[in-house]
Scaffold this motif. Structure first.
Motif, PDB file in Angstrom:
ATOM      1  N   GLU A  28      45.258 -27.474 -12.542  1.00 50.57           N
ATOM      2  CA  GLU A  28      44.426 -27.134 -13.698  1.00 50.57           C
ATOM      3  C   GLU A  28      43.480 -26.007 -13.309  1.00 50.57           C
ATOM      4  OE1 GLU A  28      41.535 -30.144 -14.776  1.00 50.57           O
ATOM      5  OE2 GLU A  28      41.865 -31.141 -12.856  1.00 50.57           O
ATOM      6  N   ALA A  29      42.877 -25.392 -14.325  1.00 50.53           N
ATOM      7  CA  ALA A  29      41.995 -24.257 -14.089  1.00 50.53           C
ATOM      8  C   ALA A  29      40.804 -24.659 -13.229  1.00 50.53           C
ATOM      9  CB  ALA A  29      41.516 -23.681 -15.414  1.00 50.53           C
ATOM     10  N   ARG A  30      40.451 -23.777 -12.307  1.00 52.83           N
ATOM     11  CA  ARG A  30      39.316 -24.018 -11.424  1.00 52.83           C
ATOM     12  C   ARG A  30      38.514 -22.740 -11.238  1.00 52.83           C
ATOM     13  NH1 ARG A  30      38.542 -29.517 -10.733  1.00 52.83           N
ATOM     14  NH2 ARG A  30      40.491 -30.548 -10.107  1.00 52.83           N
ATOM     15  N   LEU A  31      37.192 -22.909 -11.099  1.00 50.35           N
ATOM     16  CA  LEU A  31      36.319 -21.802 -10.724  1.00 50.35           C
ATOM     17  C   LEU A  31      36.388 -21.640  -9.212  1.00 50.35           C
ATOM     18  CD1 LEU A  31      34.057 -19.721 -11.454  1.00 50.35           C
ATOM     19  CD2 LEU A  31      32.428 -21.557 -10.950  1.00 50.35           C
ATOM     20  N   ILE A  32      36.739 -20.440  -8.761  1.00 49.91           N
ATOM     21  CA  ILE A  32      36.957 -20.185  -7.344  1.00 49.91           C
ATOM     22  C   ILE A  32      36.081 -19.024  -6.882  1.00 49.91           C
ATOM     23  CG2 ILE A  32      38.666 -19.604  -5.573  1.00 49.91           C
ATOM     24  CD1 ILE A  32      39.290 -22.223  -6.957  1.00 49.91           C
ATOM     25  N   TYR A  33      35.491 -19.175  -5.716  1.00 48.22           N
ATOM     26  CA  TYR A  33      34.858 -18.028  -5.068  1.00 48.22           C
ATOM     27  C   TYR A  33      35.023 -18.150  -3.561  1.00 48.22           C
ATOM     28  CZ  TYR A  33      30.804 -21.269  -5.058  1.00 48.22           C
ATOM     29  OH  TYR A  33      29.962 -22.357  -4.924  1.00 48.22           O
ATOM     30  N   PRO A  34      35.318 -16.995  -2.928  1.00 52.10           N
ATOM     31  CA  PRO A  34      35.500 -15.671  -3.538  1.00 52.10           C
ATOM     32  C   PRO A  34      36.785 -15.586  -4.363  1.00 52.10           C
ATOM     33  CG  PRO A  34      36.016 -15.577  -1.197  1.00 52.10           C
ATOM     34  CD  PRO A  34      35.466 -16.950  -1.454  1.00 52.10           C
ATOM     35  N   SER A  35      36.829 -14.591  -5.243  1.00 48.09           N
ATOM     36  CA  SER A  35      38.008 -14.320  -6.065  1.00 48.09           C
ATOM     37  C   SER A  35      39.037 -13.561  -5.231  1.00 48.09           C
ATOM     38  CB  SER A  35      37.604 -13.474  -7.271  1.00 48.09           C
ATOM     39  OG  SER A  35      37.454 -12.110  -6.892  1.00 48.09           O
ATOM     40  N   PRO A  36      40.192 -13.227  -5.807  1.00 48.39           N
ATOM     41  CA  PRO A  36      41.149 -12.387  -5.076  1.00 48.39           C
ATOM     42  C   PRO A  36      40.605 -11.012  -4.670  1.00 48.39           C
ATOM     43  CG  PRO A  36      42.276 -13.546  -6.822  1.00 48.39           C
ATOM     44  CD  PRO A  36      40.802 -13.808  -7.028  1.00 48.39           C
TER      45      PRO A  36
ATOM     46  N   GLY B  56      38.007 -10.827  -3.029  1.00 49.60           N
ATOM     47  CA  GLY B  56      37.617 -11.187  -1.678  1.00 49.60           C
ATOM     48  C   GLY B  56      36.136 -11.046  -1.377  1.00 49.60           C
ATOM     49  N   ALA B  57      35.711 -11.710  -0.294  1.00 44.68           N
ATOM     50  CA  ALA B  57      34.363 -11.527   0.232  1.00 44.68           C
ATOM     51  C   ALA B  57      34.270 -10.232   1.031  1.00 44.68           C
ATOM     52  CB  ALA B  57      33.981 -12.719   1.104  1.00 44.68           C
ATOM     53  N   HIS B  58      35.417  -9.707   1.419  1.00 48.98           N
ATOM     54  CA  HIS B  58      35.537  -8.399   2.073  1.00 48.98           C
ATOM     55  C   HIS B  58      36.967  -7.960   1.826  1.00 48.98           C
ATOM     56  CE1 HIS B  58      36.204  -6.079   6.099  1.00 48.98           C
ATOM     57  NE2 HIS B  58      35.843  -5.237   5.141  1.00 48.98           N
ATOM     58  N   ASN B  59      37.144  -6.788   1.268  1.00 53.26           N
ATOM     59  CA  ASN B  59      38.486  -6.311   0.974  1.00 53.26           C
ATOM     60  C   ASN B  59      38.914  -5.302   2.032  1.00 53.26           C
ATOM     61  OD1 ASN B  59      40.865  -5.211  -0.722  1.00 53.26           O
ATOM     62  ND2 ASN B  59      40.084  -6.890  -1.974  1.00 53.26           N
ATOM     63  N   TRP B  60      39.703  -4.288   1.655  1.00 49.18           N
ATOM     64  CA  TRP B  60      40.280  -3.364   2.646  1.00 49.18           C
ATOM     65  C   TRP B  60      39.252  -2.422   3.257  1.00 49.18           C
ATOM     66  CZ3 TRP B  60      39.418   1.690   1.898  1.00 49.18           C
ATOM     67  CH2 TRP B  60      39.046   2.085   0.600  1.00 49.18           C
ATOM     68  N   GLN B  61      38.098  -2.233   2.586  1.00 46.20           N
ATOM     69  CA  GLN B  61      37.115  -1.260   3.061  1.00 46.20           C
ATOM     70  C   GLN B  61      36.695  -1.621   4.493  1.00 46.20           C
ATOM     71  OE1 GLN B  61      37.122  -2.764   0.106  1.00 46.20           O
ATOM     72  NE2 GLN B  61      36.551  -1.376  -1.544  1.00 46.20           N
TER      73      GLN B  61
ATOM     74  N   PRO C 181      31.180  -4.467   4.614  1.00 42.17           N
ATOM     75  CA  PRO C 181      31.019  -4.266   3.161  1.00 42.17           C
ATOM     76  C   PRO C 181      31.300  -5.600   2.452  1.00 42.17           C
ATOM     77  CG  PRO C 181      32.614  -2.726   4.120  1.00 42.17           C
ATOM     78  CD  PRO C 181      32.409  -3.834   5.100  1.00 42.17           C
ATOM     79  N   MET C 182      30.318  -6.499   2.502  1.00 42.77           N
ATOM     80  CA  MET C 182      30.487  -7.853   1.951  1.00 42.77           C
ATOM     81  C   MET C 182      30.315  -7.841   0.439  1.00 42.77           C
ATOM     82  SD  MET C 182      28.728 -10.813   0.794  1.00 42.77           S
ATOM     83  CE  MET C 182      27.187 -11.305   1.589  1.00 42.77           C
ATOM     84  N   GLN C 183      30.990  -8.766  -0.225  1.00 42.61           N
ATOM     85  CA  GLN C 183      30.848  -8.860  -1.672  1.00 42.61           C
ATOM     86  C   GLN C 183      30.957 -10.313  -2.121  1.00 42.61           C
ATOM     87  OE1 GLN C 183      33.761  -5.811  -2.548  1.00 42.61           O
ATOM     88  NE2 GLN C 183      35.424  -7.293  -2.724  1.00 42.61           N
ATOM     89  N   GLU C 184      30.171 -10.650  -3.145  1.00 42.55           N
ATOM     90  CA  GLU C 184      30.246 -11.959  -3.787  1.00 42.55           C
ATOM     91  C   GLU C 184      31.086 -11.818  -5.054  1.00 42.55           C
ATOM     92  OE1 GLU C 184      26.462 -14.128  -4.091  1.00 42.55           O
ATOM     93  OE2 GLU C 184      25.582 -12.477  -2.940  1.00 42.55           O
ATOM     94  N   THR C 185      32.160 -12.585  -5.144  1.00 44.07           N
ATOM     95  CA  THR C 185      33.068 -12.482  -6.285  1.00 44.07           C
ATOM     96  C   THR C 185      33.473 -13.879  -6.748  1.00 44.07           C
ATOM     97  OG1 THR C 185      35.050 -12.378  -4.880  1.00 44.07           O
ATOM     98  CG2 THR C 185      33.982 -10.288  -5.411  1.00 44.07           C
ATOM     99  N   VAL C 186      33.711 -14.025  -8.050  1.00 41.82           N
ATOM    100  CA  VAL C 186      34.089 -15.319  -8.627  1.00 41.82           C
ATOM    101  C   VAL C 186      35.221 -15.119  -9.620  1.00 41.82           C
ATOM    102  CG1 VAL C 186      31.777 -16.280  -8.372  1.00 41.82           C
ATOM    103  CG2 VAL C 186      32.397 -15.135 -10.498  1.00 41.82           C
ATOM    104  N   ILE C 187      35.968 -16.185  -9.886  1.00 43.62           N
ATOM    105  CA  ILE C 187      37.054 -16.113 -10.864  1.00 43.62           C
ATOM    106  C   ILE C 187      37.466 -17.515 -11.273  1.00 43.62           C
ATOM    107  CG2 ILE C 187      39.055 -16.250  -9.313  1.00 43.62           C
ATOM    108  CD1 ILE C 187      40.151 -13.771 -10.935  1.00 43.62           C
ATOM    109  N   VAL C 188      38.044 -17.632 -12.462  1.00 44.07           N
ATOM    110  CA  VAL C 188      38.701 -18.860 -12.891  1.00 44.07           C
ATOM    111  C   VAL C 188      40.204 -18.628 -12.796  1.00 44.07           C
ATOM    112  CG1 VAL C 188      39.137 -20.465 -14.783  1.00 44.07           C
ATOM    113  CG2 VAL C 188      36.820 -19.583 -14.406  1.00 44.07           C
ATOM    114  N   LEU C 189      40.886 -19.435 -11.993  1.00 43.75           N
ATOM    115  CA  LEU C 189      42.331 -19.353 -11.844  1.00 43.75           C
ATOM    116  C   LEU C 189      42.981 -20.501 -12.596  1.00 43.75           C
ATOM    117  CD1 LEU C 189      42.641 -18.486  -8.033  1.00 43.75           C
ATOM    118  CD2 LEU C 189      42.690 -16.924  -9.977  1.00 43.75           C
TER     119      LEU C 189
ATOM    120  N   ALA D 176      27.568 -11.700 -11.710  1.00 46.33           N
ATOM    121  CA  ALA D 176      27.931 -12.647 -10.651  1.00 46.33           C
ATOM    122  C   ALA D 176      28.656 -11.970  -9.503  1.00 46.33           C
ATOM    123  CB  ALA D 176      28.801 -13.769 -11.223  1.00 46.33           C
ATOM    124  N   HIS D 177      29.066 -10.731  -9.696  1.00 46.66           N
ATOM    125  CA  HIS D 177      29.716  -9.946  -8.650  1.00 46.66           C
ATOM    126  C   HIS D 177      28.655  -9.068  -7.993  1.00 46.66           C
ATOM    127  CE1 HIS D 177      33.172 -11.328 -10.874  1.00 46.66           C
ATOM    128  NE2 HIS D 177      33.967 -10.866  -9.941  1.00 46.66           N
TER     129      HIS D 177
END
Length: 705
Positions: A394-402, A404-409, A423-431, A467-468
């Protein structure tokens, strides 16, 4: 014989003048290993094989960095995501832009020496998840190597830019393979991985002879056809961690699309692997399992590609928590013992310190907020997952999102401060799961979830955007604690560079080049870039003058999705920006041309049809044109389609704009679905008109080329 700095300068001069038989970019392994003896050059992707992205140059320091000014700038051909790390050798800069176009520039002046366009077919654009980007070249013994977006590895003559050889790295042209990463060269072998896990491919990394382009070895990262014997012992081990055979049709994933590092002393090559295909592990591996080697760091022998050890950061990954993020090698004193370590801060929000000889986990702590796992069990080395983060039911709120807390940078490590700059980041998503999903064809996302449900309401959307949060985080890898933190306007900020001058350089998503004090995090300097800066900067010196270069150009996955990226309010204007003390050059003013909202067509569909159109749009179109038809400024905002373009709508879906990069979707959408999609786009244009009227603003947007 080692090449001294004086001889290196002579090489460069003769090469540029076309004299003698000397070649441009005469780099080899000995020269890269001795990179600190030539601090004025940046000869490999991370400057040195350890990928620390630290420069011993110190002419620019905390006391004088405020005097930095623009020395020169060079306009790139395509205004899309610019992610390259320039290579600088003996006064020549080699870099890339969108569609894998290669540029050789005079590092003193920015004068173009040569340019090579691999002519990537524009209809290949739809085979990538995250923009037509390229992260740079490798140089070796007079050649320049680039991976093209459509999957070719190309060797160029470093002096002229003419192709020497080309090889196809793609094992199956019926699948969506790409290359966005920079090659590395180790022991006369050009090493490159591919992208495409979201689109349904099987991951691997390959090594090619630097002279001829001949394939020397290939290491697959996930099992192949379960009806056939495993290719080697590593694949035999991996197959035991997968269940069923659905993964083979889906591709499996595990692509090696970015990070690598090399330890010459141990003679080990380290690669980072990506997410699963599908993301949804209930569909990918119904009986469970770790699904090796998804989201893993793998050590290989560079001569043969033979497996040595691995550490899996996210067993059975189901959140797109790739371990393709930047890998750094360093020697750290931990509990009184000097340890040879490997460090990574991947998407999943844990910072890992690993013994790079054995693969033993030394420590792992959260560097960013996350709810998918509480901690890493140091006895087993495994994350302790939170059952509430399992979205396959079922749908869930997830963090970090895809994202990421750190991506390719890329991050960097400063041995003087002992800190890693992330280069840290706070990200959220509902999957939300789509447990009936099946692999369709190439050019279509293959993830096993419902389209992202980003709110249309402006206030709710702003809350999601807020929230990002982006950060520049200084992290102590020994104590596993943050030392200082500089906030940014949003996520998707640039990679970092640290220097012996006590500085950390980083570009920002909102269009700035910035320098901070490496010890305290105090901001010391900034300059406008006219566009989002997402690449990692470099520094070099020529004739005693130190320069700092930022590759500037807004784009990539976050920028394309639009709705939340709009907080940055920048346009894609791709340039090379190079600064020096006392630089006096000037950038042209940023683009401000606007286009009025065209005459709107009527909305004739009912609510149910518009709901279908929204689902189709966010399922097929949002990854390029923005969630809910809110463009991010990189590609056309479809709310601004003219009535004439709307008349062409079925033809556009059928391929009329394929050579402009617009994928074909007509085979997936029957006429009634196409009509619903079009009506939703028209409806969103009306929504925009109303929003602008309520704000007292004219109906307009930045013009697109």
């Amino acid at each position: 014989m080692k090449i001294t700095s004086r001889v290196a300068v002579a090489f460069a001069f003769l090469s540029l003048c076309g004299a003698g038989t000397l070649q441009a970019a005469p780099v080899d392994g000995a020269r890269i290993q001795a990179a600190d003896r030539e601090p004025g050059n940046w000869m490999s992707h991370g400057r040195s094989y350890d990928e620390q992205r630290y420069s011993p140059l110190a002419k620019i320091d905390q006391a004088n960095v405020g005097q930095l000014g623009l020395a020169w700038h060079y306009k790139l051909d395509v205004d899309r995501g610019t992610e390259a790390t320039p290579i600088v050798v003996d006064g020549v800069m080699y870099t890339t832009g969108a569609y894998s176009i290669v540029y050789a520039l005079d590092a003193r002046s920015g004068k173009l020496l040569w340019k090579y366009d691999p002519k990537v077919p524009r209809d290949w654009s739809g085979n990538g998840c995250c923009d037509v980007v390229n992260r740079g070249v490798a140089v070796w013994k007079g050649k320049v190597y680039v991976g093209s977006f459509d999957g070719r590895l190309i060797a160029l003559d470093g002096k002229t830019g003419k192709p020497v050889w080309t090889t196809d790295t793609v094992i199956d042209r019926n699948r969506s393979y790409t290359i966005t990463g920079a090659p590395r060269v180790v022991k006369d072998k050009v090493i490159i991985g591919n992208g495409g896990a979201e689109m349904g491919v099987r991951g691997y990394v390959s090594a090619y002879d630097a002279t001829s382009g001949k394939l020397l070895w290939r290491f697959f990262t996930v099992p192949g056809d379960p009806r056939q014997p495993p290719e080697n012992k590593a694949m035999e081990m991996a197959r035991k961690t997968w269940s069923g055979d659905a993964y083979f049709a889906q591709g499996g994933g595990g692509t090696v699309w970015d990070s690598m590092a090399y330890d010459p002393e141990l003679d080990l090559l380290y690669i980072g692997t990506g997410n699963g295909s599908m993301w949804n592990r209930k569909l990918r591996s119904p009986g469970g399992g770790d699904n090796l080697f998804l989201s893993s760091i793998v050590a290989l022998k560079p001569d043969s590609g033979e497996y040595v050890w691995h550490y899996q950061t996210t067993p059975g990954d189901t959140w797109d928590y790739t371990a393709t993020q930047h890998i750094i090698l360093a020697d750290l004193r931990i509990k009184g013992e000097l340890r040879k370590v490997l460090m990574q801060a991947p998407k999943n929000a844990f910072f890992y310190v690993i013994d790079r000889k054995t693969g033993e986990l030394i420590s792992a702590e959260k560097f960013a907020p996350s709810n998918w796992a509480s901690h890493v069990d140091m006895k087993t080395g495994r994350p302790v997952e939170n059952p509430e983060a399992d979205w396959t039911k079922e749908a869930r709120l997830i963090y970090p999102s895809p994202f990421g807390a750190h991506n390719w940078q890329p991050m960097s490590f400063n041995p003087k401060t002992g800190l890693v700059y992330i280069p840290m980041q706070e990200t959220v998503i509902v999957l939300t799961p789509d447990n009936n999903a099946k692999y369709v064809r190439k050019g279509v996302f293959n993830v096993g979830l419902q389209p992202f449900d980003v709110p249309e309401d402006a206030k709710a959307l702003q809350q999601v955007a807020d929230a990002h949060k982006g950060h520049l985080l200084a992290w102590d890898p020994v104590t596993q604690k943050a030392v200082w933190d500089q906030p940014h306007v949003t996520i998707w900020n640039g990679g970092t560079l640290s220097t012996a001058g006590g500085l950390v350089f980083q570009g920002s998503a909102d269009g700035r080049a910035v320098a901070y004090a490496a010890d305290s995090g105090k901001k010391l300097w900034e300059a406008p870039a006219n566009t989002g800066v997402i690449a990692g900067p470099v520094t070099y010196s020529v004739d005693g003058e130190q320069y700092v270069t930022f590759m500037a150009g807004w784009g990539g996955a976050f920028a394309l999705t639009g709705a939340m990226a709009n907080v940055a309010k920048v346009q894609p204007e791709a340039r090379v920006l190079t600064f020096k003390l006392g630089g006096m050059a000037q950038l042209p003013p940023p683009k401000k041309t606007v286009t009025p909202l065209p005459k709107l067509l009527p909305v004739t569909a009912d609510a149910a049809t518009l709901g279908l159109g929204r689902a189709l749009y966010n399922g097929y179109c949002s990854v390029c044109h923005g969630f809910n038809a809110i463009g991010g400024g990189v590609l056309p905002d479809l709310r601004y389609l003219t009535p004439e373009k709307h008349q062409l709508f079925p033809g556009i879906l059928a391929g009329a704009y394929a050579q402009k990069g617009m994928p074909v979707f007509a085979d997936l959408l029957p006429p009634e679905y196409q009509a619903a999609l079009q009506q939703y786009i028209i409806k969103r244009a009306h929504d925009l008109e109303q929003d602008l009227a309520q704000q007292g603003k004219p109906a307009q947007e930045p013009a697109k080329k």
